[in-house]
Design a protein around this motif. Structure first.
Motif, PDB file in Angstrom:
ATOM      1  N   GLN A 158      14.058  -0.349  -1.204  1.00 26.09           N
ATOM      2  CA  GLN A 158      14.759  -1.472  -1.813  1.00 26.09           C
ATOM      3  C   GLN A 158      16.259  -1.452  -1.532  1.00 26.09           C
ATOM      4  O   GLN A 158      16.949  -2.454  -1.757  1.00 26.09           O
ATOM      5  N   GLY A 159      16.742  -0.325  -1.043  1.00 25.96           N
ATOM      6  CA  GLY A 159      18.162  -0.201  -0.742  1.00 25.96           C
ATOM      7  C   GLY A 159      18.923   0.456  -1.875  1.00 25.96           C
ATOM      8  O   GLY A 159      18.612   0.249  -3.047  1.00 25.96           O
ATOM      9  N   THR A 160      19.904   1.255  -1.511  1.00 24.66           N
ATOM     10  CA  THR A 160      20.772   1.894  -2.501  1.00 24.66           C
ATOM     11  C   THR A 160      22.225   1.761  -2.026  1.00 24.66           C
ATOM     12  O   THR A 160      22.524   1.988  -0.849  1.00 24.66           O
ATOM     13  N   GLN A 161      23.086   1.371  -2.942  1.00 24.19           N
ATOM     14  CA  GLN A 161      24.480   1.103  -2.592  1.00 24.19           C
ATOM     15  C   GLN A 161      25.270   2.410  -2.504  1.00 24.19           C
ATOM     16  O   GLN A 161      25.222   3.242  -3.411  1.00 24.19           O
ATOM     17  N   VAL A 162      26.001   2.558  -1.413  1.00 25.40           N
ATOM     18  CA  VAL A 162      26.949   3.659  -1.252  1.00 25.40           C
ATOM     19  C   VAL A 162      28.330   3.045  -1.072  1.00 25.40           C
ATOM     20  O   VAL A 162      28.544   2.239  -0.169  1.00 25.40           O
ATOM     21  N   THR A 163      29.250   3.402  -1.956  1.00 22.18           N
ATOM     22  CA  THR A 163      30.610   2.885  -1.898  1.00 22.18           C
ATOM     23  C   THR A 163      31.577   4.049  -1.794  1.00 22.18           C
ATOM     24  O   THR A 163      31.560   4.951  -2.640  1.00 22.18           O
ATOM     25  N   VAL A 177      24.886  -0.829   1.968  1.00 28.92           N
ATOM     26  CA  VAL A 177      23.595  -0.600   1.326  1.00 28.92           C
ATOM     27  C   VAL A 177      22.745   0.188   2.315  1.00 28.92           C
ATOM     28  O   VAL A 177      22.598  -0.212   3.477  1.00 28.92           O
ATOM     29  N   TYR A 178      22.204   1.309   1.848  1.00 30.85           N
ATOM     30  CA  TYR A 178      21.402   2.184   2.697  1.00 30.85           C
ATOM     31  C   TYR A 178      19.926   1.957   2.405  1.00 30.85           C
ATOM     32  O   TYR A 178      19.509   1.969   1.247  1.00 30.85           O
ATOM     33  N   TYR A 179      19.171   1.783   3.472  1.00 30.10           N
ATOM     34  CA  TYR A 179      17.742   1.502   3.362  1.00 30.10           C
ATOM     35  C   TYR A 179      16.929   2.611   4.032  1.00 30.10           C
ATOM     36  O   TYR A 179      17.240   3.034   5.149  1.00 30.10           O
ATOM     37  N   CYS A 180      15.877   3.009   3.366  1.00 29.40           N
ATOM     38  CA  CYS A 180      14.932   3.961   3.912  1.00 29.40           C
ATOM     39  C   CYS A 180      13.861   3.190   4.696  1.00 29.40           C
ATOM     40  O   CYS A 180      13.445   2.103   4.286  1.00 29.40           O
ATOM     41  N   ASN A 181      13.428   3.758   5.812  1.00 32.60           N
ATOM     42  CA  ASN A 181      12.373   3.158   6.631  1.00 32.60           C
ATOM     43  C   ASN A 181      11.365   4.233   7.001  1.00 32.60           C
ATOM     44  O   ASN A 181      11.749   5.320   7.451  1.00 32.60           O
ATOM     45  N   GLN A 226       0.817  -1.210   0.000  1.00 33.55           N
ATOM     46  CA  GLN A 226       0.000   0.000   0.000  1.00 33.55           C
ATOM     47  C   GLN A 226       0.850   1.260   0.000  1.00 33.55           C
ATOM     48  O   GLN A 226       0.393   2.309  -0.443  1.00 33.55           O
ATOM     49  N   VAL A 227       2.054   1.162   0.533  1.00 36.39           N
ATOM     50  CA  VAL A 227       2.992   2.282   0.512  1.00 36.39           C
ATOM     51  C   VAL A 227       4.260   1.814  -0.173  1.00 36.39           C
ATOM     52  O   VAL A 227       4.805   0.771   0.180  1.00 36.39           O
ATOM     53  N   GLN A 228       4.686   2.587  -1.143  1.00 36.39           N
ATOM     54  CA  GLN A 228       5.912   2.257  -1.861  1.00 36.39           C
ATOM     55  C   GLN A 228       6.974   3.307  -1.554  1.00 36.39           C
ATOM     56  O   GLN A 228       6.665   4.492  -1.458  1.00 36.39           O
ATOM     57  N   LEU A 229       8.198   2.851  -1.396  1.00 36.50           N
ATOM     58  CA  LEU A 229       9.324   3.732  -1.153  1.00 36.50           C
ATOM     59  C   LEU A 229      10.314   3.597  -2.297  1.00 36.50           C
ATOM     60  O   LEU A 229      10.700   2.480  -2.649  1.00 36.50           O
ATOM     61  N   VAL A 230      10.721   4.709  -2.849  1.00 32.87           N
ATOM     62  CA  VAL A 230      11.701   4.712  -3.933  1.00 32.87           C
ATOM     63  C   VAL A 230      12.902   5.532  -3.494  1.00 32.87           C
ATOM     64  O   VAL A 230      12.773   6.729  -3.213  1.00 32.87           O
ATOM     65  N   GLU A 231      14.052   4.880  -3.448  1.00 34.19           N
ATOM     66  CA  GLU A 231      15.290   5.526  -3.017  1.00 34.19           C
ATOM     67  C   GLU A 231      16.126   5.911  -4.230  1.00 34.19           C
ATOM     68  O   GLU A 231      16.062   5.265  -5.277  1.00 34.19           O
ATOM     69  N   SER A 246      -0.938   9.550   6.888  1.00 30.94           N
ATOM     70  CA  SER A 246       0.050  10.352   7.604  1.00 30.94           C
ATOM     71  C   SER A 246       1.309   9.521   7.795  1.00 30.94           C
ATOM     72  O   SER A 246       1.274   8.301   7.743  1.00 30.94           O
ATOM     73  N   ILE A 247       2.414  10.228   7.985  1.00 35.37           N
ATOM     74  CA  ILE A 247       3.707   9.578   8.188  1.00 35.37           C
ATOM     75  C   ILE A 247       4.264   9.991   9.540  1.00 35.37           C
ATOM     76  O   ILE A 247       4.258  11.180   9.871  1.00 35.37           O
ATOM     77  N   ASN A 248       4.717   9.045  10.297  1.00 38.40           N
ATOM     78  CA  ASN A 248       5.380   9.337  11.573  1.00 38.40           C
ATOM     79  C   ASN A 248       6.879   9.481  11.338  1.00 38.40           C
ATOM     80  O   ASN A 248       7.310  10.333  10.584  1.00 38.40           O
ATOM     81  N   ALA A 249       7.662   8.645  11.952  1.00 38.35           N
ATOM     82  CA  ALA A 249       9.112   8.748  11.815  1.00 38.35           C
ATOM     83  C   ALA A 249       9.581   8.245  10.453  1.00 38.35           C
ATOM     84  O   ALA A 249       8.970   7.361   9.855  1.00 38.35           O
ATOM     85  N   MET A 250      10.644   8.859   9.978  1.00 35.29           N
ATOM     86  CA  MET A 250      11.313   8.442   8.745  1.00 35.29           C
ATOM     87  C   MET A 250      12.791   8.272   9.083  1.00 35.29           C
ATOM     88  O   MET A 250      13.353   9.087   9.824  1.00 35.29           O
ATOM     89  N   GLY A 251      13.392   7.244   8.550  1.00 35.35           N
ATOM     90  CA  GLY A 251      14.778   7.013   8.921  1.00 35.35           C
ATOM     91  C   GLY A 251      15.583   6.324   7.843  1.00 35.35           C
ATOM     92  O   GLY A 251      15.049   5.896   6.815  1.00 35.35           O
ATOM     93  N   TRP A 252      16.879   6.276   8.109  1.00 35.24           N
ATOM     94  CA  TRP A 252      17.823   5.575   7.229  1.00 35.24           C
ATOM     95  C   TRP A 252      18.594   4.546   8.045  1.00 35.24           C
ATOM     96  O   TRP A 252      19.051   4.841   9.160  1.00 35.24           O
ATOM     97  N   TYR A 253      18.724   3.365   7.484  1.00 38.71           N
ATOM     98  CA  TYR A 253      19.535   2.299   8.052  1.00 38.71           C
ATOM     99  C   TYR A 253      20.576   1.910   7.012  1.00 38.71           C
ATOM    100  O   TYR A 253      20.451   2.250   5.844  1.00 38.71           O
ATOM    101  N   ARG A 254      21.585   1.188   7.456  1.00 36.45           N
ATOM    102  CA  ARG A 254      22.571   0.680   6.506  1.00 36.45           C
ATOM    103  C   ARG A 254      23.036  -0.700   6.926  1.00 36.45           C
ATOM    104  O   ARG A 254      22.992  -1.060   8.104  1.00 36.45           O
ATOM    105  N   GLN A 255      23.492  -1.440   5.918  1.00 37.00           N
ATOM    106  CA  GLN A 255      23.998  -2.782   6.170  1.00 37.00           C
ATOM    107  C   GLN A 255      25.244  -3.002   5.322  1.00 37.00           C
ATOM    108  O   GLN A 255      25.165  -2.972   4.091  1.00 37.00           O
TER     109      GLN A 255
END
Length: 122
Positions: free
Chosen positions: A114-119, A92-96, A1-6, A30-39
């Motif tokens: 879906q994640g975006t690669q940062v090198t 790889v950085y992920y939006c949440n 129902q909600v799509q995220l595009v990084e 409505s949107i509450n918190a938005m964040g970035w994670y990495r792996q």
């Protein structure tokens, strides 16, 4: 129902900068918190930065003073400005995003990009 595009990942030299974007779309009330994670390879996913609906922010100690998280509520978009990048920022950085798709508490879910690669490499 909600799509995220990084977007915004890529290859950068140490000391360089990148700006990540994450746009949310779909049936959003409505949107509450938005964040970035990495792996990073061989490591667990970790929180990088988070911003609440009141624009309160929190950062991992490893990125404080170098990264800045911000949001544009009109565009349902969260950004991560990354400066003074180091090799150890490679991941790889992920939006949440935590979002309501209706008025009930049952309509709340967390969504992942879906994640975006940062090198970071010379």
């Amino acid at each position: 129902q909600v799509q995220l595009v990084e977007s915004g990942g890529g290859l950068v030299q140490p000391g360089g900068s990148l700006r990540l974007s994450c746009a949310a779309s779909g049936r959003i009330f409505s949107i509450n918190a938005m964040g970035w994670y990495r792996q990073a390879p061989g490591k667990e996913r970790e929180l990088v930065a988070v911003i609440t609906s009141q624009d309160s922010t929190n950062y991992a100690d490893s990125v404080k003073g170098r990264f800045t998280i911000s949001r544009d509520n009109a565009k349902n978009t969260v950004y991560l400005q990354m400066n003074s990048l180091k090799a150890e920022d490679t991941a790889v950085y992920y939006c949440n995003v935590g979002a309501f798709t209706g008025f009930s508490s049952r309509d709340y879910s967390e969504y992942w990009g879906q994640g975006t690669q940062v090198t970071v490499s010379s």
